[in-house]
Structures are given as structure tokens and as C-alpha cells.
Scaffold this motif. Structure first.
Motif, PDB file in Angstrom:
ATOM      1  N   ALA A 188       0.841  -1.196   0.000  1.00  0.00           N
ATOM      2  CA  ALA A 188       0.000   0.000   0.000  1.00  0.00           C
ATOM      3  C   ALA A 188       0.872   1.239   0.000  1.00  0.00           C
ATOM      4  CB  ALA A 188      -0.927   0.016   1.212  1.00  0.00           C
ATOM      5  N   VAL A 189       0.492   2.214  -0.806  1.00  0.00           N
ATOM      6  CA  VAL A 189       1.164   3.509  -0.837  1.00  0.00           C
ATOM      7  C   VAL A 189       0.130   4.576  -0.503  1.00  0.00           C
ATOM      8  CG1 VAL A 189       2.395   5.178  -2.251  1.00  0.00           C
ATOM      9  CG2 VAL A 189       2.830   2.734  -2.560  1.00  0.00           C
ATOM     10  N   THR A 190       0.396   5.351   0.531  1.00  0.00           N
ATOM     11  CA  THR A 190      -0.505   6.433   0.909  1.00  0.00           C
ATOM     12  C   THR A 190       0.163   7.759   0.573  1.00  0.00           C
ATOM     13  OG1 THR A 190       0.283   6.817   3.180  1.00  0.00           O
ATOM     14  CG2 THR A 190      -1.204   4.963   2.837  1.00  0.00           C
ATOM     15  N   VAL A 191      -0.559   8.623  -0.114  1.00  0.00           N
ATOM     16  CA  VAL A 191      -0.044   9.937  -0.511  1.00  0.00           C
ATOM     17  C   VAL A 191      -0.920  11.009   0.123  1.00  0.00           C
ATOM     18  CG1 VAL A 191       0.568  11.443  -2.430  1.00  0.00           C
ATOM     19  CG2 VAL A 191       0.738   8.960  -2.700  1.00  0.00           C
ATOM     20  N   GLU A 192      -0.347  11.803   1.009  1.00  0.00           N
ATOM     21  CA  GLU A 192      -1.081  12.857   1.722  1.00  0.00           C
ATOM     22  C   GLU A 192      -2.286  12.293   2.474  1.00  0.00           C
ATOM     23  OE1 GLU A 192       0.857  15.286   1.430  1.00  0.00           O
ATOM     24  OE2 GLU A 192       1.782  14.903  -0.493  1.00  0.00           O
ATOM     25  N   MET A 193      -2.118  11.152   3.143  1.00  0.00           N
ATOM     26  CA  MET A 193      -3.177  10.569   3.960  1.00  0.00           C
ATOM     27  C   MET A 193      -3.521  11.529   5.099  1.00  0.00           C
ATOM     28  SD  MET A 193      -3.214   6.772   5.689  1.00  0.00           S
ATOM     29  CE  MET A 193      -1.600   7.013   6.474  1.00  0.00           C
ATOM     30  N   PRO A 194      -4.805  11.804   5.345  1.00  0.00           N
ATOM     31  CA  PRO A 194      -5.147  12.793   6.376  1.00  0.00           C
ATOM     32  C   PRO A 194      -4.934  12.270   7.784  1.00  0.00           C
ATOM     33  CG  PRO A 194      -7.137  11.829   5.458  1.00  0.00           C
ATOM     34  CD  PRO A 194      -5.993  11.329   4.620  1.00  0.00           C
ATOM     35  N   LEU A 195      -4.701  13.195   8.695  1.00  0.00           N
ATOM     36  CA  LEU A 195      -4.550  12.846  10.094  1.00  0.00           C
ATOM     37  C   LEU A 195      -5.850  12.253  10.641  1.00  0.00           C
ATOM     38  CD1 LEU A 195      -6.132  15.557  11.158  1.00  0.00           C
ATOM     39  CD2 LEU A 195      -3.841  16.527  11.151  1.00  0.00           C
ATOM     40  N   GLY A 220       2.210  -7.744   3.773  1.00  0.00           N
ATOM     41  CA  GLY A 220       2.500  -6.728   2.775  1.00  0.00           C
ATOM     42  C   GLY A 220       3.492  -5.700   3.285  1.00  0.00           C
ATOM     43  N   SER A 221       3.500  -4.539   2.646  1.00  0.00           N
ATOM     44  CA  SER A 221       4.432  -3.461   2.974  1.00  0.00           C
ATOM     45  C   SER A 221       3.730  -2.133   2.760  1.00  0.00           C
ATOM     46  CB  SER A 221       5.685  -3.556   2.092  1.00  0.00           C
ATOM     47  OG  SER A 221       5.329  -3.547   0.718  1.00  0.00           O
ATOM     48  N   VAL A 222       4.298  -1.062   3.325  1.00  0.00           N
ATOM     49  CA  VAL A 222       3.639   0.246   3.289  1.00  0.00           C
ATOM     50  C   VAL A 222       4.657   1.342   3.016  1.00  0.00           C
ATOM     51  CG1 VAL A 222       2.250   1.921   4.562  1.00  0.00           C
ATOM     52  CG2 VAL A 222       1.866  -0.532   4.927  1.00  0.00           C
ATOM     53  N   LEU A 223       4.315   2.236   2.089  1.00  0.00           N
ATOM     54  CA  LEU A 223       5.053   3.472   1.845  1.00  0.00           C
ATOM     55  C   LEU A 223       4.132   4.633   2.185  1.00  0.00           C
ATOM     56  CD1 LEU A 223       7.460   5.126   0.695  1.00  0.00           C
ATOM     57  CD2 LEU A 223       6.390   4.884  -1.569  1.00  0.00           C
ATOM     58  N   ILE A 224       4.560   5.494   3.111  1.00  0.00           N
ATOM     59  CA  ILE A 224       3.769   6.644   3.553  1.00  0.00           C
ATOM     60  C   ILE A 224       4.462   7.912   3.065  1.00  0.00           C
ATOM     61  CG2 ILE A 224       2.915   7.928   5.538  1.00  0.00           C
ATOM     62  CD1 ILE A 224       2.780   5.275   7.062  1.00  0.00           C
ATOM     63  N   ILE A 225       3.778   8.644   2.179  1.00  0.00           N
ATOM     64  CA  ILE A 225       4.325   9.854   1.554  1.00  0.00           C
ATOM     65  C   ILE A 225       3.448  11.048   1.914  1.00  0.00           C
ATOM     66  CG2 ILE A 225       4.734  10.999  -0.661  1.00  0.00           C
ATOM     67  CD1 ILE A 225       6.812   8.876  -0.041  1.00  0.00           C
ATOM     68  N   ASN A 226       4.070  12.162   2.250  1.00  0.00           N
ATOM     69  CA  ASN A 226       3.327  13.407   2.426  1.00  0.00           C
ATOM     70  C   ASN A 226       4.158  14.563   1.909  1.00  0.00           C
ATOM     71  OD1 ASN A 226       4.949  12.977   5.004  1.00  0.00           O
ATOM     72  ND2 ASN A 226       4.253  15.085   5.320  1.00  0.00           N
ATOM     73  N   GLY A 227       3.542  15.732   1.812  1.00  0.00           N
ATOM     74  CA  GLY A 227       4.255  16.945   1.448  1.00  0.00           C
ATOM     75  C   GLY A 227       4.623  17.719   2.700  1.00  0.00           C
ATOM     76  N   SER A 228       5.806  18.301   2.723  1.00  0.00           N
ATOM     77  CA  SER A 228       6.245  18.989   3.935  1.00  0.00           C
ATOM     78  C   SER A 228       5.412  20.230   4.236  1.00  0.00           C
ATOM     79  CB  SER A 228       7.721  19.368   3.817  1.00  0.00           C
ATOM     80  OG  SER A 228       7.921  20.386   2.847  1.00  0.00           O
ATOM     81  N   ALA A 229       4.697  20.769   3.233  1.00  0.00           N
ATOM     82  CA  ALA A 229       3.869  21.958   3.435  1.00  0.00           C
ATOM     83  C   ALA A 229       2.396  21.620   3.582  1.00  0.00           C
ATOM     84  CB  ALA A 229       4.065  22.928   2.267  1.00  0.00           C
TER      85      ALA A 229
END
Length: 337
Positions: A188-195, A220-229
Motif C-alpha cells: 500500500a502507498v498512501t499519498v497525503e493521507m489525512p490525520l 505486505g508493505s507500506v510506503l507513507i508519503i506526504n508533502g512537507s507543506a
């Protein structure tokens, strides 16, 4: 209906810098605005990123308004290699979840890029995907198509190699699909997942809510991606999760079971909707465009679904390229050889 072949490419980008003002701006709808100022084209900072930032070797077909339906009646949009199955190749699957209020076409640049690297990318055209239900429906749909000799996908899908990825609410959906999929999802890859403070306000389906329980991920495996801003998906939080709950990407990461391979990182300067860039910004809460995401999102799937050893080197604990790339911050990984 529409079936058309497109080629990925690069063009100069323009950036719109808009400050995120409140968590209530979770909605990921693209709102047209005039670009404010020109910015230099994004330049990958390291070799693995550069390899997968470039378009892959496959021309891409985009298929819309043809395939139906999810268990909630939604159609699918699909991006896939135009010469599907050439040379006997079977193609891994990526099931995509949109952000709140968004549609697959708003992510077409990213999804086409992934397809150019040999993936079949399927996205339910639904604006609330946080439960992961439609993302799992999409996997089952392609499995049925793979078993149909009359389908363009017949015998050409690698049903044993499946990833889930989503933006914002769709990131919650990718997490939930991994947890609830009984092994159907490999990563699973999450991009900008909300709090977590946001998720309880999102729609539920059949009693299933969008909030995620990291402890429920047992494979499985997980990649958690967000934007610093991105204030909706902050990298860190002011107080420990024990006091205020999971309100950061680091807290989601830390709450995953120890045996689950995982990586996290924040793209420097990116806001909540940069992932919707085409590749530049023309919408609200987009600062840099999609380019910064392309290299490592593609590399992750090349590693996890195609066992690409070169891609894997980007994510290795302590020494991985992503962990030392100046375009990224707040990096961590447990990936080993």
C-alpha cells in the motif's frame, strides 16, 4: 466510451503557491487558478529517482467509460500498456483511490506514468474511497477480466502482484484495502493521507468507516508519503499519539506492526494537491506539481511488484537513496535486502 493511446513526457511547469488554511480543506477537487509565476523544471537529485522519473518503455492506453462496476455502482478508468502482454509479459496491477471530491482524470499524469512502466492501473470513479471497498472491487474486476479470453486483459494480468495507492482519503483506502484484502494486496502507498482527526467525518459504506488501524496490517508493505507543506497530512505532531491520537505520518508509521516492511518520507515544499499536477499546478493547494513524486512512487512499485533490485536500493534502511535525497525530509525505513 474512450480508448486512446497516449505517451508520457515532460514539459516546463508553472507553480501556484497557496497556503493551506484549515483541515476542513481536505477536499481534493481541482479548482482552476491562473499560474502565478514560472519555476524551473523539477530535476531528480539521484540516479534511482532519475531512472523512474523518466517515462517507462511502454506506450500507454487510457480506457474510460468502458468498464463497470464496483459494488457501489461506480465505473472504472484504466491506464495500461498499449501493447499489453507483448513478449509474454504479464502485468502487475495498481488499484487507485481518489481524494475527497476528486476523479481519476485529475491524476491522469501520474497514473499514465505508472502504466508506462508496465503496470495496469485501475481507478474507480468515486469521490469517497476511504473504506478501500471500491479499490478491492477493482482488483476483483481485473482478475475476472484476466480469466476472460475475450477481454483485452485476458491472460495478461499478474493477479499475484497487486498494489494499492491513493491520495488523501484514497490513502486511507489503500491502507484499508491492504488490511482488509485477505492477502489480495501486496503493498500500500498512501499519498497525503489525512490525520486521524479528519477521518471520522468521512463517509462510511455498509458500516465500514474510512479510519485506519495500522495494527490491522499483518502482511505486505507500506510506503507513507506526504508533502512537507501539507497541514492535512503533517509529518510530525506536537504531542504523543497516546495523548492526542495518530495525527501525523510518523505516528501512522510507528503504529504499524514491527514485522511490516515500511518507509516514510515528505516531499519538500509539496502541498496537499501537488499529486494532481499535470505535471504543473493549475489547482488549489498545489505548489510544485506532480514531478517530485514520480521517481520514488514508480520505484516502490517496481521493487514491490516486479522485484527490481535497482529500485529496492532507494528504500534500504539507513543507506537508501530516498533517505538521503535533498528533495525529501523526515525519511525512515525498515526495508532490508
Amino acid at each position: 466510451m474512450s480508448n486512446r493511446t497516449v505517451l508520457t513526457g515532460r514539459r516546463p511547469r508553472h507553480g501556484v503557491r497557496v497556503t493551506l488554511t484549515a483541515v476542513t480543506l481536505l477536499v481534493a477537487v481541482a479548482t482552476a487558478t491562473a499560474p502565478a509565476e514560472a519555476t524551473p523544471s523539477y530535476r531528480p537529485a539521484a540516479p534511482v529517482e532519475a531512472t523512474y522519473y523518466a517515462p517507462g518503455p511502454w506506450a500507454v492506453t487510457e480506457r474510460t467509460s468502458v468498464d463497470c462496476c464496483t459494488s457501489t455502482g461506480d465505473g472504472y478508468d484504466i491506464w495500461y500498456p498499449a501493447d499489453l502482454g507483448a513478449g509474454g509479459v504479464v502485468h502487475p496491477v495498481i488499484t487507485w483511490g481518489n481524494g475527497t471530491g476528486a476523479h481519476p482524470r485529475q491524476y491522469a499524469y501520474l497514473l499514465s506514468h505508472l502504466a508506462s512502466w508496465g503496470f495496469v492501473v485501475i481507478a474507480a470513479d468515486r469521490t469517497d474511497t476511504g473504506t478501500g471497498i471500491q479499490m478491492l472491487d477493482a482488483v476483483r474486476y481485473l482478475a475476472a477480466q484476466n480469466a476472460d479470453p475475450d477481454s483485452v486483459f485476458g491472460g495478461r494480468i499478474d493477479t499475484a502482484s497487486v498494489g494499492a495507492m491513493g491520495h488523501s482519503q484514497g490513502g486511507l483506502g489503500a491502507f484499508n484495502a491492504l488490511a482488509d484484502g485477505s492477502g489480495a494486496i501486496d503493498t500500500a502507498v498512501t499519498v497525503e493521507m489525512p490525520l486521524a482527526a479528519v477521518c471520522s467525518s468521512l463517509p462510511s459504506i455498509g458500516g465500514r468507516g474510512a479510519c485506519v488501524d495500522p495494527a490491522a496490517v499483518t502482511s505486505g508493505s507500506v510506503l507513507i508519503i506526504n508533502g512537507s507543506a501539507d497541514g492535512i497530512s503533517p509529518a510530525t505532531q506536537p504531542l504523543p499519539p497516546e495523548l492526542i491520537g495518530i495525527q501525523s505520518m510518523r505516528a501512522y508509521y510507528d503504529a504499524l506492526p514491527a514485522g511490516v516492511p515500511k518507509t516514510r518520507a515528505a516531499l519538500v515544499g509539496a502541498q496537499h494537491n501537488d499529486i494532481q499536477g499535470q505535471p504543473d499546478c493549475t489547482n488549489f493547494s498545489c505548489a510544485e506539481g506532480v514531478d517530485g513524486y514520480l521517481g520514488y512512487l514508480t520505484a516502490w512499485f517496481m521493487d514491490r511488484l516486479r522485484d527490481d533490485p535497482a529500485a529496492r536500493t532507494a528504500f534500504l534502511a539507513e543507506i537508501g537513496e530516498l533517505l538521503h535525497n535533498p528533495h525529501w525530509s523526515d525519511q525512515a525505513s525498515t526495508i532490508t535486502r
